[in-house]
Motif scaffolding. Structure first.
Motif, PDB file in Angstrom:
ATOM      1  N   LEU A  70       0.982  -1.029   0.296  1.00 36.75           N
ATOM      2  CA  LEU A  70      -0.107  -0.369  -0.117  1.00 36.75           C
ATOM      3  C   LEU A  70       1.068   1.302   0.002  1.00 36.75           C
ATOM      4  O   LEU A  70       0.836   2.891  -0.577  1.00 36.75           O
ATOM      5  CB  LEU A  70      -0.943  -0.048   0.911  1.00 36.75           C
TER       6      LEU A  70
ATOM      7  N   LEU B  17       0.363   3.977  -2.636  1.00 37.27           N
ATOM      8  CA  LEU B  17      -1.180   5.042  -3.018  1.00 37.27           C
ATOM      9  C   LEU B  17      -0.628   6.845  -3.009  1.00 37.27           C
ATOM     10  O   LEU B  17      -0.967   7.095  -3.362  1.00 37.27           O
ATOM     11  CB  LEU B  17      -1.050   5.091  -0.822  1.00 37.27           C
TER      12      LEU B  17
ATOM     13  N   LEU C 209      -7.615   1.719  -3.535  1.00 37.13           N
ATOM     14  CA  LEU C 209      -6.350   2.363  -3.408  1.00 37.13           C
ATOM     15  C   LEU C 209      -6.782   3.641  -3.866  1.00 37.13           C
ATOM     16  O   LEU C 209      -6.867   4.632  -2.445  1.00 37.13           O
ATOM     17  CB  LEU C 209      -5.659   2.959  -4.250  1.00 37.13           C
TER      18      LEU C 209
ATOM     19  N   GLN D  96      -6.565   7.278  -0.921  1.00 42.98           N
ATOM     20  CA  GLN D  96      -5.723   8.459  -0.977  1.00 42.98           C
ATOM     21  C   GLN D  96      -6.609   9.617  -0.697  1.00 42.98           C
ATOM     22  O   GLN D  96      -5.903  10.522  -0.167  1.00 42.98           O
ATOM     23  CB  GLN D  96      -4.945   8.136  -2.541  1.00 42.98           C
TER      24      GLN D  96
END
Length: 207
Positions: free
Chosen positions: A36, A40, A192, A196
């Protein structure tokens, strides 16, 4: 600190925008969610991925926050205590306070995020494919905003468990941003962008 963790420092470690912590699921370990951090595209944030304290009974190298073999959730009290101690210590280590920190988790890590994260003054919580292992009660401190995402075809944590968690926190006055996807027990690419946006919205660059 009592828990081992995997660290991804920000590109500007002297002045990170905030701290993002992700708790892995049952049978995984601290490296499971590290993908991640680069995906991200939040290079100015510090990431931490702590590892659950108990070995998983079936998965070599896997860890557990507590036992799921029985309804007693054996180990949950010890895990809760260790995680709270670790969270307090990581704030000192990084110099990033809870109000600049987002706690997140996947599956059992999401359950721990709900449990521990609701009272520690974090800026926000992220729960992916998660559930409740407790009944949320009204509390003195304000509840942080919560981002939830769940798969419509999740065969591990049923969709109803996500609805129960969402509704429970909404009834207590929490702001819950809830999304469902055509997926199983996983993190699809669309999530994702969701994370964000939530991070940028929850931790605006004004510290």
């Amino acid at each position: 600190m009592s828990l081992h963790s995997y660290t991804v420092k920000s590109e500007n470690p002297e002045n990170p925008e905030g701290l993002i912590i992700f708790l892995h699921g049952w049978g995984a370990n601290c490296e499971d969610l590290t993908f991640l951090a680069p995906m991200l595209r939040l290079p100015n944030y510090w990431f931490e991925f702590p590892e659950a304290p108990f070995p998983h009974p079936q998965v070599p190298g896997g860890r557990a926050w507590y036992a799921l073999e029985t309804q007693e959730y054996e180990g949950i009290e010890e895990s809760r205590e260790k995680l709270i101690d670790w969270l307090n210590a990581i704030a000192q280590t990084t110099g990033i306070p809870p109000q600049r920190t987002i706690l997140g988790g996947f599956s059992q890590g999401g359950a721990m995020t709900f449990d521990v994260g609701r009272t520690m003054g974090f800026a926000g919580l992220i729960v992916l494919s998660g559930y409740l292992h407790f009944k949320p009660e009204p509390q003195q401190t304000p509840l942080p905003p919560i981002l939830m995402a769940h798969g419509k075809q999740d065969m591990v944590v049923p969709l109803g468990a996500a609805h129960q968690a969402r509704d429970s926190f909404q009834k207590l006055g929490a702001t819950v941003e809830y999304h469902e996807y055509n997926m199983g027990h996983e993190i699809c690419p669309d999530i994702l962008g969701l994370i964000q946006s939530f991070v940028i919205k929850t931790l605006p660059n004004n510290h």
